[in-house]
Design a protein around this motif. Sequence first.
Motif, short mmCIF file in Angstrom:
data_model
loop_
_atom_site.label_atom_id
_atom_site.label_comp_id
_atom_site.label_asym_id
_atom_site.label_seq_id
_atom_site.Cartn_x
_atom_site.Cartn_y
_atom_site.Cartn_z
N VAL A 1 -8.54 -7.31 0.95
CA VAL A 1 -7.53 -6.26 1.01
C VAL A 1 -6.75 -6.32 -0.30
N ALA A 2 -6.78 -5.23 -1.06
CA ALA A 2 -6.00 -5.15 -2.29
C ALA A 2 -4.66 -4.51 -1.96
N LEU A 3 -3.58 -5.15 -2.39
CA LEU A 3 -2.23 -4.61 -2.22
C LEU A 3 -1.71 -4.24 -3.60
N VAL A 4 -1.42 -2.96 -3.79
CA VAL A 4 -0.97 -2.45 -5.08
C VAL A 4 0.49 -2.03 -4.95
N THR B 1 -0.72 -6.08 -8.56
CA THR B 1 -1.77 -6.06 -7.55
C THR B 1 -2.11 -7.48 -7.15
N VAL B 2 -2.29 -7.70 -5.86
CA VAL B 2 -2.84 -8.95 -5.35
C VAL B 2 -3.98 -8.59 -4.41
N THR B 3 -4.91 -9.50 -4.28
CA THR B 3 -6.01 -9.31 -3.35
C THR B 3 -5.99 -10.44 -2.34
N LEU B 4 -5.99 -10.07 -1.06
CA LEU B 4 -6.05 -11.04 0.01
C LEU B 4 -7.51 -11.11 0.45
N GLU B 5 -8.07 -12.30 0.40
CA GLU B 5 -9.47 -12.49 0.81
C GLU B 5 -9.49 -13.28 2.11
N PHE B 6 -9.98 -12.66 3.16
CA PHE B 6 -10.03 -13.27 4.50
C PHE B 6 -11.44 -13.77 4.77
#
Length: 69
Positions: free
Chosen positions: A26-29, A36-41
């Motif tokens: 999930v990329a949060l912009v 931008t951060v990317t959450l990797e689950f």
Amino acid sequence: MAELVKTNVEDHPEKRRDFDAMRGRVALVAEDVESTVTLEFRGGKMTVHAGPHGIPDITVRGSSAALID
């Protein structure tokens, strides 16, 4: 961001099952701060990457306050 998710899952035990089942990115912009951060689950584990990482399954754009809420 990691601490925010951790606290949310701890405060709402019913969300643990959903967290454990999540897989993907999930990329949060945050448009107001151009960040931008990317959450990797990965099934019960989450890694926060600075900036874009891989191809996101979902991208959420908004103000930093809205993303934190």
